[in-house]
Design a protein around this motif. Structure first.
Motif, PDB file in Angstrom:
ATOM      1  N   VAL A 323       0.830  -1.207   0.000  1.00 35.42           N
ATOM      2  CA  VAL A 323       0.000   0.000   0.000  1.00 35.42           C
ATOM      3  C   VAL A 323       0.868   1.263   0.000  1.00 35.42           C
ATOM      4  O   VAL A 323       0.627   2.193  -0.775  1.00 35.42           O
ATOM      5  CB  VAL A 323      -0.951   0.005   1.215  1.00 35.42           C
ATOM      6  CG1 VAL A 323      -1.623   1.360   1.366  1.00 35.42           C
ATOM      7  CG2 VAL A 323      -1.983  -1.089   1.071  1.00 35.42           C
ATOM      8  N   GLY A 326       2.339   1.743  -3.351  1.00 37.61           N
ATOM      9  CA  GLY A 326       1.308   2.129  -4.313  1.00 37.61           C
ATOM     10  C   GLY A 326       0.922   3.592  -4.162  1.00 37.61           C
ATOM     11  O   GLY A 326       0.731   4.309  -5.143  1.00 37.61           O
ATOM     12  N   LEU A 332      -1.886   3.670  -6.662  1.00 38.64           N
ATOM     13  CA  LEU A 332      -3.040   3.363  -5.821  1.00 38.64           C
ATOM     14  C   LEU A 332      -3.722   4.678  -5.450  1.00 38.64           C
ATOM     15  O   LEU A 332      -3.089   5.579  -4.915  1.00 38.64           O
ATOM     16  CB  LEU A 332      -2.558   2.650  -4.544  1.00 38.64           C
ATOM     17  CG  LEU A 332      -3.621   2.142  -3.582  1.00 38.64           C
ATOM     18  CD1 LEU A 332      -4.491   1.108  -4.255  1.00 38.64           C
ATOM     19  CD2 LEU A 332      -2.960   1.539  -2.355  1.00 38.64           C
ATOM     20  N   GLN A 340      -9.053  -2.300  -3.197  1.00 40.00           N
ATOM     21  CA  GLN A 340      -7.779  -2.825  -2.721  1.00 40.00           C
ATOM     22  C   GLN A 340      -7.990  -3.859  -1.615  1.00 40.00           C
ATOM     23  O   GLN A 340      -7.308  -4.883  -1.566  1.00 40.00           O
ATOM     24  CB  GLN A 340      -6.899  -1.658  -2.234  1.00 40.00           C
ATOM     25  CG  GLN A 340      -5.545  -2.060  -1.657  1.00 40.00           C
ATOM     26  CD  GLN A 340      -4.656  -2.721  -2.700  1.00 40.00           C
ATOM     27  OE1 GLN A 340      -4.884  -2.600  -3.896  1.00 40.00           O
ATOM     28  NE2 GLN A 340      -3.660  -3.466  -2.234  1.00 40.00           N
ATOM     29  N   GLU A 344      -6.801  -7.640  -1.757  1.00 43.99           N
ATOM     30  CA  GLU A 344      -5.925  -8.092  -0.683  1.00 43.99           C
ATOM     31  C   GLU A 344      -6.524  -9.318   0.007  1.00 43.99           C
ATOM     32  O   GLU A 344      -5.815 -10.271   0.331  1.00 43.99           O
ATOM     33  CB  GLU A 344      -5.755  -6.936   0.313  1.00 43.99           C
ATOM     34  CG  GLU A 344      -4.810  -7.184   1.439  1.00 43.99           C
ATOM     35  CD  GLU A 344      -3.381  -7.390   0.974  1.00 43.99           C
ATOM     36  OE1 GLU A 344      -3.009  -6.851  -0.085  1.00 43.99           O
ATOM     37  OE2 GLU A 344      -2.669  -8.128   1.656  1.00 43.99           O
ATOM     38  N   THR A 392      -3.568  -3.202   5.213  1.00 42.25           N
ATOM     39  CA  THR A 392      -4.013  -2.390   4.081  1.00 42.25           C
ATOM     40  C   THR A 392      -4.745  -1.146   4.563  1.00 42.25           C
ATOM     41  O   THR A 392      -4.548  -0.036   4.069  1.00 42.25           O
ATOM     42  CB  THR A 392      -4.966  -3.207   3.186  1.00 42.25           C
ATOM     43  OG1 THR A 392      -4.303  -4.394   2.801  1.00 42.25           O
ATOM     44  CG2 THR A 392      -5.382  -2.425   1.959  1.00 42.25           C
TER      45      THR A 392
ATOM     46  N   THR B 259       0.194  -2.689  -6.904  1.00 41.54           N
ATOM     47  CA  THR B 259      -1.176  -2.914  -6.451  1.00 41.54           C
ATOM     48  C   THR B 259      -2.074  -3.328  -7.609  1.00 41.54           C
ATOM     49  O   THR B 259      -3.098  -3.963  -7.412  1.00 41.54           O
ATOM     50  CB  THR B 259      -1.761  -1.643  -5.803  1.00 41.54           C
ATOM     51  OG1 THR B 259      -1.416  -0.525  -6.608  1.00 41.54           O
ATOM     52  CG2 THR B 259      -1.208  -1.444  -4.428  1.00 41.54           C
TER      53      THR B 259
END
Lengths: 433, 433
Positions: A323, A326, A332, A340, A344, A392, B259
């Motif tokens: 994360v 990203g 992200l 996400q 995940e 996350t 990601t």
């Protein structure tokens, strides 16, 4: 090397690059360094100064009077370096130095630049750049450039503005060579140039310069007027620092340390996370203490504490690192929190199933204790799922509140998962027995 | 946006920057993307192609015949980008494409560049640069530059060679503007320019370009002849990748993942370290199993397993991260192994003393069990000392054997320290009882 042979030293210094001289200086004591400084011409002395470590620079500047700093260093620096240097000094010294700068225009630029927040494009930019008017012809432009270029180290782009100082275009240097006689610059310039606002964050600057593969970037104010430029070497330094900070946070080091820092500094950077880990570990002992009678009745329970705690920690660090990375490279987006988490969870479902199945098979044949075999595998499954979603969610939440998500990596995640892993293990074991 | 309105689309594409078009393309399906590709002129199409993700690019190239790839893309690319692209294709396709390149010189350069190892300066460099002879006059030089510059995107430096093609100097573009009529280039060029050898590693290139704040770097062969140039944007990409690799290794992710990668790819990158951690955890259960009777007699022993394992892991990760970072930015030299270990021991001695003392005081008042109070604090002290020296020694040893020291960070260190921590704890407890 240094037997006071002045002319030999001067020659040597003239041939070396500033970065090499700076390296040499780190091995000298303060007096020798000051002696050598006085032998260098102003521009080189200024360059060497900026290549030194922050700490060495501070030591050196303390020894020198403000007037000398202004005349020997600031006068020869580009404004962005001068501002960096000023920021390292206290306010009184700053004012004293400013009063000694001979070039009033430069002093004014420095005062203006000091007003910007250090973490914005405005705080990173310098004002040395070649600016031409869009209505000038190429010969006039070349002439103007000749007079402006004297003060500058390097030129990469020429910026084109209109009569109101607003940025209209960029002129690649190539054009000056390939179309030397065009009547109006605006016919050959590149229109709608990539630029950043002075209030943009340094991360945005870094992303822009990398995305468009530029070596310098113009900075405009809120109404589009050209106010400065940022060069790629400054951006690279910032990017490197950002990376090192992330890496150190992921490794449980709370301040920027180098292997060359002394023992006290290193301890100060490392002890905080160790103490937090210690408190977490003691908290865990209190938690496990509540199940002391279970351990007495069933000592095999204790054997799997490292397995469950360690797996939770490993999974959590992976999730949070993905994360953080990203978010850092912008792949992200904040809005995609749920997407996400779903992804995940899918990854974790596979990992959790494989790990708990393998451990189940191993324990089934080796352990000879059905209750613990079941509770260990169930706990592992639950811990992996929890750790990945938690790993996350936490950095994404921090990011939403504009807190550096890298804080939620490394020891933070492994300590939290260790505690929650033990809770899950104890409650599942209690529930099954 | 896309109702087959061709002229509108062409106009839109012409106004956008390649990096923005690449972003737009990620949202389109393959057919639409190919349709739009055909609307762009060659240079833009080539730029956009290089801005795409590796995966998207591969998909797109698979759909196109080699002749089209050669004519629409390679012909318009700089040699370093063309070589990067070729490396992503299999050998048959490479040969087919090379046979379709019209510019024989370019094809020859690409073949030469493909021979270099990907991780060296030679593998990163391109051959587009402006080269002039040291004996030329400035007007002759400008004329030559005009003809060479047509093929190039940007020019930052002009390289000066002697009659044997050996690199003698660099001409900052500024000089062309400020001294337009000098009789011999060698009088105004900067002598002894910073250069790298074609066999130098990418890390050396990155360190050189950062140290001297350059935007491009000439590459020479073993006898000093100029063979190419490396630009800072390529170096920045490499530096970013290196950082991301280190960060991922420290977080227990074994391949480069984003990601946006699919679930299978992410699982493949993450499962290996989790399985190694699992084996470590099971190994720990065997080790602790040997002391099962002690747990039965004294269940309080189990409560401190997370504290001791976690502290060892945290200390080890800090130590290895400091070493890895020191090696990466060259502040830590191979020869200084012992100096670093002595310093690390001093830092750890302070940390170990503080942590074990605090835990001792806490347990002394809260635990009511002298034997365990003593063995926990002693074990903590020993584990911190061991973990820090081990965390320093392992990455330095890997580096000596030319293995990436970052491998010895993250899960590797925490799993190893978990096991050794338990050993120390069990043996000290057994020895004290």
């Amino acid at each position: 090397i240094e037997l006071k042979d002045e002319t030999a030293a001067v020659n040597m210094l003239q041939e070396l690059y500033p970065a090499d001289i700076a390296e040499l200086f780190q091995e000298l004591d303060l007096e020798e360094a000051i002696y050598l400084y006085m032998l260098m011409d102003g521009e080189k002395a200024a360059d060497v100064l900026m290549e030194l470590d922050e700490e060495d620079r501070r030591k050196l500047l303390k020894e020198l009077p403000s007037e000398l700093i202004a005349k020997r260093f600031i006068d020869f620096m580009e404004t962005d370096d001068a501002v960096d240097l000023m920021r390292e000094l206290d306010e009184d010294t700053q004012e004293e130095i400013l009063s000694h700068i001979e070039d009033v225009e430069q002093a004014g630029d420095i005062v203006d630049l000091l007003k910007y927040d250090e973490d914005t494009a405005g705080g990173l930019m310098g004002t040395e750049m070649i600016v031409v008017n869009e209505n000038w012809s190429m010969p006039k432009c070349l002439e103007e450039m000749r007079s402006q270029a004297e003060e500058m180290d390097e030129i990469y782009y020429v910026y084109v503005v209109d009569d109101d100082e607003r940025l209209r275009g960029v002129l690649p240097l190539k054009k000056m060579i390939t179309s030397p006689s065009v009547s109006k610059i605006k016919h050959v310039m590149k229109k709608d140039p990539i630029a950043v606002k002075d209030s943009d964050s340094i991360e945005e600057v870094a992303q822009t310069i990398e995305k468009y593969d530029l070596v310098a970037l113009p900075v405009i104010d809120s109404i589009g007027r050209l106010v400065g430029r940022i060069t790629i070497d400054d951006v690279m330094d910032e990017v490197r620092e950002q990376h090192e900070r992330d890496y150190q946070l992921a490794s449980g080091i709370s301040q920027d340390v180098e292997t060359s820092d002394n023992v006290i500094l290193q301890t100060a950077a490392r002890l905080p996370w160790l103490l937090i880990g210690m408190i977490g570990g003691l908290g865990n002992s209190v938690l496990l203490g509540g199940f002391e009678s279970s351990f007495a009745a069933n000592p095999k329970m204790a054997l799997f504490i490292p397995l469950i705690g360690g797996t939770g920690g490993n999974v959590g660090i992976q999730s949070s690192a993905i994360v953080v990375q990203g978010l850092a490279n912008n792949s992200l987006k904040q809005g995609n929190v749920w997407k996400q988490i779903v992804k995940e969870s899918a990854v974790s479902l596979i990992n959790a199933s494989i790990i708990s199945l393998v451990v189940f098979i191993y324990n089934f044949f080796m352990l000879n204790n059905r209750a613990i075999t079941a509770s260990v595998s169930l706990s592992l499954f639950a811990v992996v799922m929890f750790a990945s979603i938690f790993g996350t969610l936490v950095p994404m939440t921090l990011d939403r509140f504009k807190i550096d998500p890298a804080l939620a990596t490394g020891p933070f995640i492994s300590i939290t998962n260790d505690i929650i892993g033990m809770m899950i293990y104890m409650f599942i074991t209690a529930a099954l027995s």
